[in-house]
Design a protein around this motif. Structure first.
Motif, PDB file in Angstrom:
ATOM      1  N   PHE A  44      12.543   4.488   1.308  1.00  0.00           N
ATOM      2  CA  PHE A  44      12.137   4.494  -0.104  1.00  0.00           C
ATOM      3  C   PHE A  44      10.749   3.882  -0.269  1.00  0.00           C
ATOM      4  CE2 PHE A  44      11.751   2.368  -4.202  1.00  0.00           C
ATOM      5  CZ  PHE A  44      12.021   3.408  -5.078  1.00  0.00           C
ATOM      6  N   LEU A  45      10.536   2.734   0.340  1.00  0.00           N
ATOM      7  CA  LEU A  45       9.246   2.054   0.224  1.00  0.00           C
ATOM      8  C   LEU A  45       8.121   2.885   0.836  1.00  0.00           C
ATOM      9  CD1 LEU A  45      10.356  -1.593   1.095  1.00  0.00           C
ATOM     10  CD2 LEU A  45       9.745  -0.707  -1.173  1.00  0.00           C
ATOM     11  N   ASP A  46       8.385   3.490   1.980  1.00  0.00           N
ATOM     12  CA  ASP A  46       7.365   4.322   2.621  1.00  0.00           C
ATOM     13  C   ASP A  46       7.037   5.547   1.781  1.00  0.00           C
ATOM     14  OD1 ASP A  46       7.040   2.601   4.766  1.00  0.00           O
ATOM     15  OD2 ASP A  46       8.441   3.697   6.061  1.00  0.00           O
ATOM     16  N   ALA A  47       8.053   6.126   1.137  1.00  0.00           N
ATOM     17  CA  ALA A  47       7.834   7.302   0.288  1.00  0.00           C
ATOM     18  C   ALA A  47       6.981   6.963  -0.931  1.00  0.00           C
ATOM     19  CB  ALA A  47       9.173   7.887  -0.152  1.00  0.00           C
ATOM     20  N   HIS A  48       6.985   5.708  -1.346  1.00  0.00           N
ATOM     21  CA  HIS A  48       6.226   5.280  -2.524  1.00  0.00           C
ATOM     22  C   HIS A  48       4.994   4.453  -2.148  1.00  0.00           C
ATOM     23  CE1 HIS A  48      10.101   6.371  -4.242  1.00  0.00           C
ATOM     24  NE2 HIS A  48       9.411   6.651  -5.324  1.00  0.00           N
ATOM     25  N   ARG A  49       4.592   4.552  -0.917  1.00  0.00           N
ATOM     26  CA  ARG A  49       3.440   3.797  -0.427  1.00  0.00           C
ATOM     27  C   ARG A  49       2.152   4.371  -1.023  1.00  0.00           C
ATOM     28  NH1 ARG A  49       2.365   0.737   4.344  1.00  0.00           N
ATOM     29  NH2 ARG A  49       4.485   1.111   5.047  1.00  0.00           N
ATOM     30  N   ARG A  50       1.317   3.493  -1.514  1.00  0.00           N
ATOM     31  CA  ARG A  50      -0.014   3.882  -1.990  1.00  0.00           C
ATOM     32  C   ARG A  50      -0.991   3.699  -0.847  1.00  0.00           C
ATOM     33  NH1 ARG A  50      -1.500   0.165  -6.417  1.00  0.00           N
ATOM     34  NH2 ARG A  50      -3.420   1.346  -6.324  1.00  0.00           N
ATOM     35  N   LEU A  92       8.804  -4.383 -10.142  1.00  0.00           N
ATOM     36  CA  LEU A  92       9.103  -2.959 -10.079  1.00  0.00           C
ATOM     37  C   LEU A  92      10.590  -2.696 -10.299  1.00  0.00           C
ATOM     38  CD1 LEU A  92       6.803  -2.064  -7.085  1.00  0.00           C
ATOM     39  CD2 LEU A  92       6.524  -1.279  -9.451  1.00  0.00           C
ATOM     40  N   PRO A 111       8.315   1.961 -14.112  1.00  0.00           N
ATOM     41  CA  PRO A 111       8.331   3.238 -13.401  1.00  0.00           C
ATOM     42  C   PRO A 111       9.762   3.652 -13.095  1.00  0.00           C
ATOM     43  CG  PRO A 111       7.062   1.558 -12.192  1.00  0.00           C
ATOM     44  CD  PRO A 111       7.665   0.902 -13.375  1.00  0.00           C
ATOM     45  N   GLU A 113      11.358   5.688 -11.115  1.00  0.00           N
ATOM     46  CA  GLU A 113      11.888   5.754  -9.748  1.00  0.00           C
ATOM     47  C   GLU A 113      12.101   4.375  -9.131  1.00  0.00           C
ATOM     48  OE1 GLU A 113       7.404   6.005  -9.351  1.00  0.00           O
ATOM     49  OE2 GLU A 113       8.896   6.891 -10.655  1.00  0.00           O
ATOM     50  N   TRP A 114      11.477   3.343  -9.695  1.00  0.00           N
ATOM     51  CA  TRP A 114      11.638   1.986  -9.186  1.00  0.00           C
ATOM     52  C   TRP A 114      12.723   1.216  -9.929  1.00  0.00           C
ATOM     53  CZ3 TRP A 114       9.280   0.014  -4.946  1.00  0.00           C
ATOM     54  CH2 TRP A 114       8.194   0.712  -4.428  1.00  0.00           C
ATOM     55  N   PHE A 117      15.882  -0.329  -8.199  1.00  0.00           N
ATOM     56  CA  PHE A 117      15.935   0.328  -6.897  1.00  0.00           C
ATOM     57  C   PHE A 117      16.699  -0.470  -5.851  1.00  0.00           C
ATOM     58  CE2 PHE A 117      12.261  -2.344  -6.204  1.00  0.00           C
ATOM     59  CZ  PHE A 117      12.205  -2.581  -4.846  1.00  0.00           C
TER      60      PHE A 117
END
Length: 148
Positions: A44-50, A92, A111, A113-114, A117
């Protein structure tokens, strides 16, 4: 496998199922569930990485995920103190109400999606964690019964 094992607190199941589980065995069972949750959280964290390069080598939230085993055998997953990002995860997860310089609100920063979470990832992976833990517990019990 009965659904009650997965749906209820697994530690209570272990206490009722076999009072002979050692702390080391309990740690092994809990570690299996921890790995399932940790993998889902990291995904999840990697998918939302900036793609931002932070000053002074500051780490991204996704790089600060950590786990720790407690003395009673349970695992805790969180964010490292060194990474100094746990407060961001909390913002978040919970949403927050930013204020302008005059104290007026801008509206809630939440947000979707967060939103919640941390619990949501646990709920989405509860059955998978429970099954993995039950398999590991069964393996331990089988080893005890077989004298391996």
């Amino acid at each position: 496998m009965p659904d009650g094992i997965i749906g209820n607190n697994f530690d209570k199941f272990l206490e009722k199922a076999d009072r002979g589980f050692t702390l080391g065995e309990r740690k092994k069972v809990n570690k299996v569930g921890d790995k399932v949750y940790e993998k889902a959280m990291q995904s999840f964290l990697d998918a939302h990485r900036r793609h931002v390069v932070y000053k002074d080598g500051t780490q991204h939230l996704a790089d600060t995920l950590t786990h720790e085993i407690k003395e009673d055998g349970h695992y805790e997953i969180g964010f490292s103190k060194k990474g100094k990002k746990a407060y961001i995860a909390r913002f978040l997860n919970d949403g927050w109400r930013p204020r302008n310089q005059f104290g007026g609100p801008y509206g809630i920063a939440d947000p979707a999606e967060w939103n919640d979470f941390i619990a949501r990832i646990g709920q989405q992976n509860d059955a998978k964690m429970g099954k993995a833990m039950a398999r590991r517990a069964k393996k331990i019990m089988d080893e005890k019964a077989g004298g391996h």
